[in-house]
Design a protein around this motif. Structure first.
Motif, PDB file in Angstrom:
ATOM      1  N   LEU A 185       0.726  -1.170   0.068  1.00  0.00           N
ATOM      2  CA  LEU A 185      -0.135   0.083   0.196  1.00  0.00           C
ATOM      3  C   LEU A 185       0.937   1.210  -0.139  1.00  0.00           C
ATOM      4  CD1 LEU A 185      -2.845  -0.451   2.950  1.00  0.00           C
ATOM      5  CD2 LEU A 185      -2.528  -0.968   0.147  1.00  0.00           C
ATOM      6  N   SER A 186       0.930   1.761  -0.716  1.00  0.00           N
ATOM      7  CA  SER A 186       1.301   3.580  -0.708  1.00  0.00           C
ATOM      8  C   SER A 186       1.213   3.395   0.888  1.00  0.00           C
ATOM      9  CB  SER A 186       0.601   4.543  -1.130  1.00  0.00           C
ATOM     10  OG  SER A 186      -1.157   4.328  -0.841  1.00  0.00           O
ATOM     11  N   LYS A 187       1.709   4.803   1.209  1.00  0.00           N
ATOM     12  CA  LYS A 187       2.398   5.210   2.530  1.00  0.00           C
ATOM     13  C   LYS A 187       1.098   6.091   2.520  1.00  0.00           C
ATOM     14  CE  LYS A 187       5.158   7.889   5.837  1.00  0.00           C
ATOM     15  NZ  LYS A 187       6.773   8.832   5.658  1.00  0.00           N
ATOM     16  N   THR A 188       0.299   6.245   4.216  1.00  0.00           N
ATOM     17  CA  THR A 188      -1.082   6.713   4.824  1.00  0.00           C
ATOM     18  C   THR A 188       0.012   7.729   4.697  1.00  0.00           C
ATOM     19  OG1 THR A 188      -1.044   5.996   6.565  1.00  0.00           O
ATOM     20  CG2 THR A 188      -2.156   5.232   4.484  1.00  0.00           C
ATOM     21  N   THR A 189      -0.889   9.855   5.104  1.00  0.00           N
ATOM     22  CA  THR A 189      -0.585  10.896   5.364  1.00  0.00           C
ATOM     23  C   THR A 189      -1.245  10.538   6.648  1.00  0.00           C
ATOM     24  OG1 THR A 189      -2.327  11.763   4.416  1.00  0.00           O
ATOM     25  CG2 THR A 189      -0.633  11.007   3.453  1.00  0.00           C
ATOM     26  N   PRO A 190      -0.989  11.180   7.891  1.00  0.00           N
ATOM     27  CA  PRO A 190      -1.777  11.825   9.068  1.00  0.00           C
ATOM     28  C   PRO A 190      -3.033  12.161   8.988  1.00  0.00           C
ATOM     29  CG  PRO A 190       0.336  12.550   9.427  1.00  0.00           C
ATOM     30  CD  PRO A 190       0.096  12.574   7.316  1.00  0.00           C
ATOM     31  N   GLU A 191      -3.648  12.877   7.728  1.00  0.00           N
ATOM     32  CA  GLU A 191      -4.886  13.915   7.383  1.00  0.00           C
ATOM     33  C   GLU A 191      -5.482  12.767   6.873  1.00  0.00           C
ATOM     34  OE1 GLU A 191      -7.370  16.996   4.837  1.00  0.00           O
ATOM     35  OE2 GLU A 191      -4.945  16.633   4.103  1.00  0.00           O
ATOM     36  N   GLN A 192      -5.168  11.252   6.065  1.00  0.00           N
ATOM     37  CA  GLN A 192      -5.971  10.018   5.653  1.00  0.00           C
ATOM     38  C   GLN A 192      -6.392   9.138   7.316  1.00  0.00           C
ATOM     39  OE1 GLN A 192      -3.223   8.819   3.569  1.00  0.00           O
ATOM     40  NE2 GLN A 192      -4.075   9.648   1.563  1.00  0.00           N
ATOM     41  N   LEU A 193      -4.915   8.767   8.141  1.00  0.00           N
ATOM     42  CA  LEU A 193      -5.378   8.143   9.033  1.00  0.00           C
ATOM     43  C   LEU A 193      -6.554   9.097  10.283  1.00  0.00           C
ATOM     44  CD1 LEU A 193      -1.323   7.518   9.874  1.00  0.00           C
ATOM     45  CD2 LEU A 193      -3.169   5.658   9.046  1.00  0.00           C
TER      46      LEU A 193
END
Length: 564
Positions: free
Chosen positions: A544-552
């Motif tokens: 998976l592509s790396k998740t951003t803090p905003e997505q988390l």
């Protein structure tokens, strides 16, 4: 320790060497192993050594095969919707309702795909297939065709009643037993196609909110939505496009009261849905369904039905004397009696002034137009001539009458043509009467314990269901519908309704956590989480592509697990 290439006799050799310090502290190189002539070393000879070293440190094996990558697929949005779908129990509900030992089709998965498509990238069923090729949808069949989607829609309608009952069971825990304020409203959904079929839902009727060139008449079906005060959709209804709105009410209430264990129901509906044509009997519908019938229906099982309805504008003429005698409190609220029920009136002075000024300004513009016409006619009679077509009183009368009609001010300005002379006059009494109703909202209710403020607040919350219709028509794109068969149209409506349920639950959770994102914005942001697949020989690697803090943060706000 490292490798080194040395040259001797014109040939190159590969060595494994290490550096160390001697007794004097100088760096010395020691050959650990001679791996052979470089031109004779093939991947088949080196790979076992490299893979052995990789295994020793827990790394992936080396390969000499070419590494290829599949196109990246959006994953975060469909993953979040899938987790929400499971969390609400919709997978179990559809699974129970559609269970069949004969059917080889995974109907639940196909319906889920069509529902998610309405939220992520609404398109036709063929467009849904193209979209599925761009997303990593969890738990989907390997091969899906257009016929599979149509067969899933048919299976959905073959068990429609059971499906809706099972869905109600999943929604029921979210509904307050003690008091459910039920909002009900209708909208129209445009349909393409000219042919006729048996039991055709497609009928010509007045289109709501989408003016057509032919005066608002369109081929359509009527969609009704019932929701709670919190904005949670409970159920939907589908009717022919020319149905009388009041005819849909009894069936809707019967179904709601059967499926949801509600002790008290307060029905909130717009002025277009219910009328007050039988004042003497207190009826609230132009159909045989009146308030006595509604109360009898609700009383089955000891429940009580109450309503908050807007008085239709066409009945305001009967309220002139009542409005003149109203005494508004500091909050701008007053109460009286009308048609056998409590009449609650809310007054907004600022809005009243704005409406009055706007009307007066439009009237002034029309008066100025009339003055110019009369001035031109008088000048012409006095012998003054102007370039262009000669004016006439008949022409001025026709032009002014048309302008007044277009401005919808015929109640207040009357044009006249007497003795071949054009003139006009203002109906000041009608203007003052209209200003009496400016900035006012008139509600009728039979709820004895609701304060005027509560009644107004609950009615104004009806605007939320209108926003739901806008979501259906914009984000979910329920229209235009290209299906021909009635059962397919009903299946399409049910799929869009399920999408609306997911959308509203997302909105409720985001709002509860104080998150500013809308469901549409949240899904767009989560769609940037992609699933990647790489191939090396016979082996495949997924990531998976790396998740951003905003997505988390969005997963936390939606109370959903994070993708791993």
């Amino acid at each position: 320790m490292y490798t080194r290439i040395t040259t001797s006799g014109g040939r190159s050799y590969l060595q494994l060497v290490e550096g160390h310090r001697d007794e004097e502290g100088k760096v010395r190189i020691r050959v650990v192993a001679n791996l052979g002539r470089l031109d004779r070393l093939t991947p088949g000879k080196l790979d076992p050594l490299i893979n052995g070293l990789n295994r020793a440190v827990g790394r992936l094996e080396n390969t000499a095969d070419e590494i290829t990558h599949d196109p990246a697929r959006a994953y975060g949005d469909v993953f979040a919707l899938h987790e929400l779908w499971k969390g609400l129990g919709l997978d179990r509900a559809l699974g129970r309702a559609l269970r069949s030992g004969k059917r080889q089709l995974d109907v639940e998965a196909l319906v889920r795909a069509m529902v998610f498509n309405r939220l992520c990238a609404p398109d036709s069923k063929l467009g849904c297939l193209r979209w599925l090729e761009t997303v990593a949808m969890p738990s989907m069949p390997d091969e899906i065709t257009h016929q599979h989607l149509l067969r899933a829609m048919d299976a959905l309608m073959d068990h429609a009643e059971r499906v809706e009952i099972e869905l109600a069971k999943q929604i029921r825990p979210l509904v307050d037993r003690d008091l459910a304020v039920v909002f009900y409203d209708l909208t129209t959904v445009r349909i393409h196609g000219e042919g006729e079929v048996d039991d055709d839902l497609r009928a010509y009727g007045m289109n709501k909110g989408e003016p057509q060139a032919n005066g608002g008449i369109a081929r359509q079906f009527v969609l009704g939505v019932v929701q709670t005060a919190d904005g949670l959709p409970l159920m939907h209804t589908v009717h022919p496009g020319n149905v009388d709105e009041t005819e849909t009410l009894q069936a809707m209430l019967t179904t709601v009261l059967q499926r949801f264990p509600i002790e008290r129901v307060v029905l909130v509906a717009d002025r277009g849905l219910l009328s007050l044509d039988s004042r003497s009997s207190g009826a609230i519908g132009s159909s045989p369904m009146d308030d006595d019938a509604l109360t009898t229906l609700a009383d089955q099982g000891g429940r009580k039905l109450e309503f908050i309805l807007a008085v239709p504008a066409r009945r305001y003429g009967e309220l002139v004397e009542t409005f003149r005698g109203l005494a508004f409190d500091e909050a701008g609220l007053a109460e009286a009696r009308f048609s056998g029920h409590r009449l609650i009136v809310a007054h907004d002075p600022l809005r009243a002034a704005e409406q009055s000024e706007k009307r007066r300004a439009r009237i002034a513009e029309l008066e100025a137009l009339a003055e110019r016409m009369v001035g031109k006619l008088d000048a012409q009679d006095a012998g003054a001539t102007e370039r262009g077509r000669r004016a006439s009183d008949r022409g001025a009368y026709s032009r002014f009458t048309r302008a007044v009609a277009e401005a919808e001010l015929t109640r207040f300005i009357q044009a006249d043509y007497v003795a071949d002379r054009f003139s006009w006059s203002l109906n000041e009494a009608a203007i003052h009467e209209a200003e009496l109703f400016d900035g006012k909202l008139a509600l009728l209710t039979n709820a004895p314990d609701l304060t005027p403020a509560d009644a107004v607040m609950r009615y104004k919350a009806l605007a939320d269901i209108e926003r739901g219709f806008r979501v259906l028509k914009s984000d979910i794109e329920i229209a235009p519908v290209h299906h021909r068969l009635s059962e397919r149209i009903r299946a399409h409506a049910l799929i869009c309704f399920l999408a609306l349920v997911l959308y509203r639950v997302m909105r409720m959770r985001l709002k509860a956590r104080g998150h500013a994102a809308s469901p549409r914005t949240a899904l767009d942001l989560l769609a940037r989480i992609q699933k990647h697949t790489a191939h090396a020989g016979k082996r495949s690697f997924h990531g998976l592509s790396k998740t951003t803090p905003e997505q988390l943060d969005l997963f936390d706000a939606l109370s959903l697990p994070k993708p791993a």
